[in-house]
Design a protein around this motif. Structure first.
Motif, PDB file in Angstrom:
ATOM      1  N   SER A  76       3.867  -5.746  -4.719  1.00 17.31           N
ATOM      2  CA  SER A  76       4.661  -4.797  -3.934  1.00 17.31           C
ATOM      3  C   SER A  76       5.941  -5.458  -3.428  1.00 17.31           C
ATOM      4  O   SER A  76       6.407  -5.188  -2.317  1.00 17.31           O
ATOM      5  CB  SER A  76       3.841  -4.278  -2.748  1.00 17.31           C
ATOM      6  OG  SER A  76       2.655  -3.668  -3.181  1.00 17.31           O
ATOM      7  N   THR A  77       6.535  -6.318  -4.249  1.00 18.13           N
ATOM      8  CA  THR A  77       7.666  -7.123  -3.808  1.00 18.13           C
ATOM      9  C   THR A  77       8.852  -6.279  -3.382  1.00 18.13           C
ATOM     10  O   THR A  77       9.512  -6.565  -2.384  1.00 18.13           O
ATOM     11  CB  THR A  77       8.092  -8.092  -4.928  1.00 18.13           C
ATOM     12  OG1 THR A  77       6.937  -8.820  -5.365  1.00 18.13           O
ATOM     13  CG2 THR A  77       9.124  -9.071  -4.430  1.00 18.13           C
ATOM     14  N   TRP A  78       9.157  -5.203  -4.131  1.00 19.20           N
ATOM     15  CA  TRP A  78      10.301  -4.361  -3.783  1.00 19.20           C
ATOM     16  C   TRP A  78      10.136  -3.758  -2.395  1.00 19.20           C
ATOM     17  O   TRP A  78      11.085  -3.677  -1.618  1.00 19.20           O
ATOM     18  CB  TRP A  78      10.468  -3.243  -4.816  1.00 19.20           C
ATOM     19  CG  TRP A  78      11.501  -3.541  -5.847  1.00 19.20           C
ATOM     20  CD1 TRP A  78      11.312  -3.762  -7.177  1.00 19.20           C
ATOM     21  CD2 TRP A  78      12.910  -3.675  -5.629  1.00 19.20           C
ATOM     22  NE1 TRP A  78      12.514  -4.034  -7.791  1.00 19.20           N
ATOM     23  CE2 TRP A  78      13.507  -3.981  -6.867  1.00 19.20           C
ATOM     24  CE3 TRP A  78      13.724  -3.587  -4.500  1.00 19.20           C
ATOM     25  CZ2 TRP A  78      14.880  -4.178  -7.017  1.00 19.20           C
ATOM     26  CZ3 TRP A  78      15.103  -3.785  -4.645  1.00 19.20           C
ATOM     27  CH2 TRP A  78      15.663  -4.074  -5.889  1.00 19.20           C
ATOM     28  N   ILE A  79       8.918  -3.339  -2.074  1.00 15.97           N
ATOM     29  CA  ILE A  79       8.660  -2.745  -0.767  1.00 15.97           C
ATOM     30  C   ILE A  79       8.952  -3.755   0.343  1.00 15.97           C
ATOM     31  O   ILE A  79       9.593  -3.439   1.353  1.00 15.97           O
ATOM     32  CB  ILE A  79       7.210  -2.248  -0.671  1.00 15.97           C
ATOM     33  CG1 ILE A  79       6.973  -1.121  -1.684  1.00 15.97           C
ATOM     34  CG2 ILE A  79       6.886  -1.782   0.748  1.00 15.97           C
ATOM     35  CD1 ILE A  79       5.536  -0.631  -1.734  1.00 15.97           C
ATOM     36  N   PHE A  80       8.487  -4.997   0.154  1.00 12.36           N
ATOM     37  CA  PHE A  80       8.703  -6.020   1.171  1.00 12.36           C
ATOM     38  C   PHE A  80      10.162  -6.443   1.243  1.00 12.36           C
ATOM     39  O   PHE A  80      10.654  -6.809   2.316  1.00 12.36           O
ATOM     40  CB  PHE A  80       7.799  -7.215   0.904  1.00 12.36           C
ATOM     41  CG  PHE A  80       6.336  -6.892   1.010  1.00 12.36           C
ATOM     42  CD1 PHE A  80       5.804  -6.458   2.208  1.00 12.36           C
ATOM     43  CD2 PHE A  80       5.501  -6.986  -0.086  1.00 12.36           C
ATOM     44  CE1 PHE A  80       4.461  -6.135   2.317  1.00 12.36           C
ATOM     45  CE2 PHE A  80       4.164  -6.668   0.001  1.00 12.36           C
ATOM     46  CZ  PHE A  80       3.639  -6.240   1.209  1.00 12.36           C
ATOM     47  N   SER A  81      10.867  -6.395   0.127  1.00 19.15           N
ATOM     48  CA  SER A  81      12.303  -6.697   0.146  1.00 19.15           C
ATOM     49  C   SER A  81      13.052  -5.674   0.977  1.00 19.15           C
ATOM     50  O   SER A  81      13.910  -6.022   1.805  1.00 19.15           O
ATOM     51  CB  SER A  81      12.850  -6.715  -1.288  1.00 19.15           C
ATOM     52  OG  SER A  81      12.233  -7.730  -2.056  1.00 19.15           O
ATOM     53  N   ILE A  82      12.733  -4.401   0.779  1.00 14.84           N
ATOM     54  CA  ILE A  82      13.382  -3.338   1.553  1.00 14.84           C
ATOM     55  C   ILE A  82      13.005  -3.450   3.026  1.00 14.84           C
ATOM     56  O   ILE A  82      13.857  -3.321   3.910  1.00 14.84           O
ATOM     57  CB  ILE A  82      12.983  -1.959   0.988  1.00 14.84           C
ATOM     58  CG1 ILE A  82      13.526  -1.805  -0.443  1.00 14.84           C
ATOM     59  CG2 ILE A  82      13.499  -0.834   1.882  1.00 14.84           C
ATOM     60  CD1 ILE A  82      13.047  -0.556  -1.144  1.00 14.84           C
TER      61      ILE A  82
END
Length: 204
Positions: A76-82
């Motif tokens: 879920s890297t994109w979620i944590f980046s956002i």
């Protein structure tokens, strides 16, 4: 100046500036320590090989983490980046309201830690926004490997709990003290009203 216009203490701008500078300095120190340690790990340690530091109590084990802090929610890297970008913006917005050094320390640790892991997600492989975070600190009995940014993020949360329980506000005042001032003000108002009433009765 009208009677109802709030009076801003002369020291308020200085307190705000001091808190802001403290926040920035702490964030830079945390970010620098995190990124320098990760650079050392990437250039020195082989992946997934434990290097004892204090025997089995503390070891350095280089892993690439695609999830959140402590290797949670992989994929879920994109979620944590956002989420990290949003947290950064929120901190920058609230920074203008901080006058207490304790809150400046909290937000500085959180900002430095969040930016440290966000840098990994934005710039490291496998690509922009989905980069893997470098973790390397392994403590005996702890179920996950983490990094310096994680330490300061969690520490800032602990400090948040302490400041909240103690009632310390962003401007350094305490809720109990504010409530006491309100009570004194109300008592003073009642006393003044009673005094005026007595004077009117005496005149009558």
């Amino acid at each position: 100046m009208s009677a109802t216009e709030p009076v801003v203490p002369a020291s308020a701008p200085r307190s705000r500036l001091r808190a802001l500078l403290s926040l920035v300095c702490v964030a830079i120190l945390v970010y620098g320590a995190d990124q320098l340690s990760k650079h050392w790990v990437v250039t020195t340690l082989p992946e997934r090989v434990s290097e004892p530091v204090l025997g089995e109590l503390l070891q350095f084990t280089f892993v690439r983490n695609p999830g959140a802090a402590f290797s949670l929610a992989s994929g879920s890297t994109w979620i944590f980046s956002i989420a990290a970008a949003v947290v950064t913006v929120v901190i920058l917005v609230f920074a203008r309201r901080i006058r207490a050094l304790s809150w400046a320390l909290l937000f500085g640790m959180l900002l430095g830690g969040v930016l440290g892991n966000l840098t990994d997600r934005l710039l490291r492989e496998p690509g922009f926004g989905v980069g893997h975070v470098i973790d390397f600190i392994e403590v005996w009995g702890f179920p996950a490997i983490f990094n310096i940014a994680d330490i300061f993020i969690v520490s800032s949360m602990g400090l948040f709990v302490i400041l909240t329980l103690r009632g310390v506000r962003l401007d350094g005042t305490r809720e109990s003290a504010v409530r006491a001032d309100d009570v004194l003000a109300q008592e003073s108002t009642v006393s003044d009203a009673a005094f005026d009433a007595d004077r009117r009765r005496d005149r009558g």
